[in-house]
Design a protein around this motif. Structure first.
Motif, short mmCIF file in Angstrom:
data_model
loop_
_atom_site.label_atom_id
_atom_site.label_comp_id
_atom_site.label_asym_id
_atom_site.label_seq_id
_atom_site.Cartn_x
_atom_site.Cartn_y
_atom_site.Cartn_z
N GLY A 1 59.89 65.77 9.71
CA GLY A 1 60.41 67.13 9.64
C GLY A 1 59.74 68.12 10.57
O GLY A 1 59.68 69.32 10.26
N TYR A 2 59.26 67.66 11.74
CA TYR A 2 58.58 68.53 12.68
C TYR A 2 59.30 68.53 14.03
O TYR A 2 59.86 67.52 14.45
N LYS A 3 59.24 69.67 14.70
CA LYS A 3 59.87 69.84 16.00
C LYS A 3 58.80 70.03 17.08
O LYS A 3 57.88 70.83 16.92
N LEU A 4 58.95 69.31 18.16
CA LEU A 4 58.05 69.43 19.30
C LEU A 4 58.36 70.73 20.05
O LEU A 4 59.51 70.97 20.42
N VAL A 5 57.32 71.56 20.28
CA VAL A 5 57.56 72.83 20.97
C VAL A 5 56.78 72.94 22.28
O VAL A 5 57.12 73.77 23.12
N ALA A 6 55.76 72.11 22.48
CA ALA A 6 54.99 72.23 23.72
C ALA A 6 53.96 71.12 23.81
O ALA A 6 53.55 70.54 22.80
N CYS A 7 53.53 70.85 25.04
CA CYS A 7 52.31 70.10 25.32
C CYS A 7 51.38 71.03 26.09
O CYS A 7 51.85 71.97 26.75
N ASN A 8 50.09 70.79 26.02
CA ASN A 8 49.20 71.64 26.81
C ASN A 8 49.28 71.27 28.29
O ASN A 8 49.78 70.21 28.67
N LEU A 9 48.79 72.16 29.13
CA LEU A 9 48.87 71.96 30.57
C LEU A 9 48.06 70.75 31.03
O LEU A 9 48.35 70.16 32.07
N ALA A 10 47.05 70.38 30.26
CA ALA A 10 46.21 69.24 30.63
C ALA A 10 46.93 67.92 30.42
O ALA A 10 46.55 66.90 31.01
N GLU B 1 61.38 66.50 27.86
CA GLU B 1 61.33 67.90 28.28
C GLU B 1 59.91 68.47 28.19
O GLU B 1 59.49 69.26 29.04
N ALA B 2 59.19 68.07 27.15
CA ALA B 2 57.87 68.67 26.91
C ALA B 2 56.76 67.95 27.66
O ALA B 2 55.69 68.53 27.89
N PHE B 3 56.99 66.71 28.08
CA PHE B 3 55.94 65.87 28.63
C PHE B 3 55.23 66.53 29.81
O PHE B 3 55.85 67.08 30.71
N VAL B 4 53.91 66.48 29.75
CA VAL B 4 53.07 66.90 30.88
C VAL B 4 52.19 65.72 31.25
O VAL B 4 51.51 65.15 30.38
N GLU B 5 52.21 65.33 32.50
CA GLU B 5 51.37 64.22 32.94
C GLU B 5 49.93 64.68 33.07
O GLU B 5 49.65 65.73 33.66
N SER B 6 49.02 63.92 32.52
CA SER B 6 47.60 64.28 32.62
C SER B 6 47.10 64.05 34.04
O SER B 6 47.51 63.12 34.72
N LYS B 7 46.21 64.92 34.49
CA LYS B 7 45.60 64.80 35.81
C LYS B 7 44.11 64.47 35.74
O LYS B 7 43.51 64.14 36.76
N PHE B 8 43.53 64.61 34.54
CA PHE B 8 42.10 64.30 34.42
C PHE B 8 41.87 62.81 34.64
O PHE B 8 42.71 61.98 34.31
#
Length: 304
Positions: free
Chosen positions: A227-236, A259-266
């Motif tokens: 019952g949860y909706k994805l709203v964001a990933c952090n910039l990292a 849509e929300a996926f952010v590729e990690s760069k660390f």
């Protein structure tokens, strides 16, 4: 006489180190309080614009401050586990700045003892427990908190995260905000996790330090079932933020994992001698290609 002087100097240096650390933390808290208040003056629809780092590893302190301003919170309580000694964590600023009550766990007893020795520990309603978490003990361990209807739950185990998410009694803990660490190296297409292993330790499972946890699609699949909706990933590109469906407002847009996926760069990859190899991009996936993963939708074991 010399030994007494040595002990005296050791005690003096220890006191100075504690004073310096406390002073540094006070300065960080003051800066964080200003940044948090500044968010009221902003009118961006991009959650990334609200990021800032005080005690979090990346910009998560700012995201959490933004969310608690705009999500209905029944109880100002949090649970976070996989915190090491809690010096760098996503809920420490929430504890010290907003005075929320919390419960944290880590598998290291030494780390939890260091936390208990902090000068600010007694000033706040924070309980701690040293425990190695698995599917069989997670709900019993959580019950020691005495919490229900949480404000925020953060899962960061670097291992069996998907299976622990699947097992937690959400009817009881029912967090308003759910924070999940994802493994960006697994990509944004496949709903996969490392196979369940109750003794999983990331640094021992594969020397690369890249074979752990679950993909964002896998965690999103289970979070949506709950019952949860994805709203964001952090910039990292390592933490995903979910809001309980009944608390969603026009301020937030439900996103797909793609849509929300952010590729990690660390660059945290390791060579076989355990030294940092600093791989980035597709080279990280190549290093663990062929290892087994579990598809959480088909319930079948596959290869990376």
């Amino acid at each position: 006489m010399i030994n007494k002087l040595r002990r005296g100097f050791k005690s003096l240096f220890s006191s100075l180190a504690h004073w310096a650390r406390d002073y540094h933390d006070e300065q960080l808290l003051a800066t964080g309080a200003l940044l948090s208040k500044q968010q009221y003056l902003m009118n961006s629809s991009n959650i990334h614009d609200y990021e800032f780092k005080i005690f979090s590893q990346f910009g998560d302190d700012g995201i959490i401050q933004y969310l608690i301003k705009h999500v209905e919170i029944e109880n100002e309580t949090f649970i976070e586990f996989g915190v090491e000694d809690y010096m760098e964590s996503n809920t420490r600023f929430l504890l010290l700045n907003n005075n929320w009550s919390g419960y944290v766990m880590d598998g290291s007893a030494n780390a939890m003892n260091r936390l208990g020795g902090q000068s600010w520990y007694w000033k706040h309603a924070l309980e701690k427990k040293a425990a190695f978490i698995d599917k069989n003990n997670i709900n019993e361990l959580l019950s020691y908190s005495g919490f229900s209807n949480l404000g925020l739950l953060h899962i960061d185990l670097d291992g069996n995260d998907y299976y622990i998410l699947e097992t937690i009694d959400f009817e009881r803990y029912n967090p308003s905000i759910l924070v999940l660490e994802y493994n960006a190296v697994f990509g944004k297409e496949r709903a996969i996790s490392v196979p369940y292993d109750p003794t999983f330790v990331r640094t021992k499972k594969h020397y690369s330090n890249l074979y752990f946890g679950a993909s964002l699609p896998a965690l999103t699949h289970e979070a949506e079932r709950k019952g949860y909706k994805l709203v964001a990933c952090n910039l990292a590109g390592n933490n995903a933020y979910f809001i309980r469906e009944d608390l969603m407002t026009d301020r937030f847009k439900a996103l797909t994992a793609k849509e929300a996926f952010v590729e990690s760069k660390f660059r945290e990859s390791r060579a076989e001698d355990h030294s940092l190899s600093l791989l980035s991009g597709e080279k990280r996936l190549e290093l663990i290609k062929g290892l087994e993963v579990f598809n959480v939708i088909s319930k079948q074991t596959e290869k990376l």
